[in-house]
Design a protein around this motif. Structure first.
Motif, PDB file in Angstrom:
ATOM      1  N   UNK A   1       0.876  -1.146   0.138  1.00  0.00           N
ATOM      2  CA  UNK A   1       0.133   0.074  -0.191  1.00  0.00           C
ATOM      3  C   UNK A   1       0.709   1.210   0.042  1.00  0.00           C
ATOM      4  N   UNK A   2       2.006   1.270   0.431  1.00  0.00           N
ATOM      5  CA  UNK A   2       2.940   2.334   0.685  1.00  0.00           C
ATOM      6  C   UNK A   2       2.938   2.656  -1.022  1.00  0.00           C
TER       7      UNK A   2
ATOM      8  N   UNK B   1       0.151   6.332  -7.064  1.00  0.00           N
ATOM      9  CA  UNK B   1      -1.177   6.880  -7.391  1.00  0.00           C
ATOM     10  C   UNK B   1      -0.442   8.385  -7.065  1.00  0.00           C
ATOM     11  N   UNK B   2       0.060   9.023  -6.047  1.00  0.00           N
ATOM     12  CA  UNK B   2       0.397  10.394  -5.829  1.00  0.00           C
ATOM     13  C   UNK B   2       1.350  10.861  -6.857  1.00  0.00           C
ATOM     14  N   UNK B   3       2.410  10.072  -7.319  1.00  0.00           N
ATOM     15  CA  UNK B   3       3.270  10.458  -8.403  1.00  0.00           C
ATOM     16  C   UNK B   3       2.335  10.742  -9.597  1.00  0.00           C
ATOM     17  N   UNK B   4       1.440   9.906  -9.949  1.00  0.00           N
ATOM     18  CA  UNK B   4       0.710   9.852 -11.347  1.00  0.00           C
ATOM     19  C   UNK B   4      -0.054  11.339 -11.306  1.00  0.00           C
TER      20      UNK B   4
ATOM     21  N   UNK C   1       8.190   4.603  -6.199  1.00  0.00           N
ATOM     22  CA  UNK C   1       7.329   4.151  -5.393  1.00  0.00           C
ATOM     23  C   UNK C   1       7.891   2.949  -4.597  1.00  0.00           C
ATOM     24  N   UNK C   2       8.419   2.161  -5.380  1.00  0.00           N
ATOM     25  CA  UNK C   2       9.168   0.978  -4.775  1.00  0.00           C
ATOM     26  C   UNK C   2      10.459   1.365  -3.781  1.00  0.00           C
ATOM     27  N   UNK C   3      11.270   2.356  -4.188  1.00  0.00           N
ATOM     28  CA  UNK C   3      12.032   3.122  -3.397  1.00  0.00           C
ATOM     29  C   UNK C   3      11.652   3.252  -2.095  1.00  0.00           C
TER      30      UNK C   3
ATOM     31  N   UNK D   1      -2.442  -2.651 -14.313  1.00  0.00           N
ATOM     32  CA  UNK D   1      -3.286  -2.056 -13.677  1.00  0.00           C
ATOM     33  C   UNK D   1      -3.180  -0.476 -13.340  1.00  0.00           C
ATOM     34  N   UNK D   2      -1.664  -0.039 -13.133  1.00  0.00           N
ATOM     35  CA  UNK D   2      -1.487   1.370 -12.911  1.00  0.00           C
ATOM     36  C   UNK D   2      -1.186   2.092 -14.138  1.00  0.00           C
TER      37      UNK D   2
END
Lengths: 230, 108
Positions: A119-120, A126-129, A147-149, A211-212
């Motif tokens: 979820x992080x 989503x925030x970056x998008x 996001x992964x970092x 999905x993203x």
């Protein structure tokens, strides 16, 4: 980041098990919305890839290694609810068959990797998008990588918090926080690179399944059609 | 989709099969070159002195405990076999679960 049996006391392990059970129950319900005949096979593949990639520890210096957690990767590829299920399957098999991650700590590990990691990763993505407002799929692997970092040190901090509440051995909290954060920021860089590559390879072949990025892939196809000669 | 895509695309089945082959190679072969050093959490636990609080694992007696195959001498073969077993077990559970949960009717 697989927590073995014995690190956390029984009440903490029970509490994380309850949170994990609730999250997985909710995910079993909500993942139905993310899964259809087209995406279900990709979700299976994502679980298998996370298992395989977690076997590949990469060195991060000074006799330490790290491996992919895969939360952000799975969330971007198949959606966060399905990703929670993918990671949970992997963690259960690792604990029960490979003695990797304790059995009483399974709830803790699900919380750390299948809930917090996933979820992080998803929320940062989503925030970056929203911030970048991409018009095509090209930038999606990079956003997934960032996001992964972020997801790895956040999961490490969650462990630190759990340890502060229910750690068996008394450890100075500041030292634990600094050590967990330091090492897992380095591991996070590896997580970002692997996530960027893996998401990039699916984006390159079937962006419509991601999905993203599905909405961007559809828009992209429309652009091609309007630009092509009749 | 009502109109054909502008260019032929890789079918889902083909993508998944290719992906599974990659996963089998990673877990079965490449894993032999993985770093054997403790991971971040283990390293921190060792340095700060709480690694000893870990107790014996409940499935330490599993034939595939610690990603080895009991009774197989060669470490490369032992780890590779364990990796392949893991790929198959995760695949059966995950593909089965996702298949059961999927919404029907939206075909490719």
């Amino acid at each position: 980041m697989h927590v073995p049996d014995g690190f956390l006391d029984a009440p903490t392990s029970l509490a994380t098990a309850a949170v994990a059970a609730g999250a997985v129950g909710l995910a079993l319900n909500r993942a139905r919305r993310e899964l259809d005949d087209r995406t279900a096979p990709l979700a299976g593949l994502v679980a298998v890839f996370v298992f395989a990639a977690q076997m590949l520890n990469f060195p991060v210096g000074a006799g330490t290694s790290g491996h992919l957690l895969g939360g952000a990767l799975a969330a971007v590829l198949v959606g966060p609810w399905t990703a929670t299920l993918c990671l949970t399957v992997v963690l259960a098999v690792q604990s029960l068959l490979f003695a990797d991650g304790g059995i009483t700590a399974l709830g803790t590990n699900v919380v750390l990797m299948a809930v917090v990691g996933v979820w992080t990763g998803w929320l940062v993505f989503v925030g970056l998008r929203r911030l970048v407002r991409p018009t095509g799929v090209g930038v999606v692997p990079a956003l997934a990588g960032v996001a992964a970092v972020v997801s790895v040190p956040v999961a490490a901090l969650t462990f630190t918090a759990l340890y502060a509440v229910g750690g068996h051995a008394p450890i100075p909290l500041a030292e634990l926080t600094a050590a967990m954060l330091g090492w897992h920021t380095l591991i996070g860089l590896g997580e970002g690179a692997i996530t960027c590559l893996a998401v990039g390879s699916i984006i390159a072949t079937r962006p419509d399944l991601v999905h993203g990025a599905r909405d961007l892939a559809a828009r992209h196809e429309l652009e091609i059609r309007t630009g092509a000669p009749a | 989709m009502s109109t054909p895509a502008p260019r032929a695309r890789v079918s889902t089945a083909r993508l998944v099969v290719a992906g599974l082959v990659v996963c089998a190679l990673l877990a079965g072969v490449v894993s032999a070159w993985a770093s054997g050093h403790p991971d971040g959490l283990e390293h921190v636990a060792e340095t700060l002195g709480f690694l000893d609080s870990a107790t014996e694992h409940g499935t330490a007696g599993s034939p595939f405990a610690d990603y080895g195959t009991s009774g197989v001498e060669s470490p490369r073969l032992s780890g590779g076999l364990a990796g392949l077993v893991g790929v198959v077990v995760v695949a059966v559970i995950a593909f089965g679960l996702m298949h059961l949960l999927r919404r029907r009717g939206s075909d490719d």
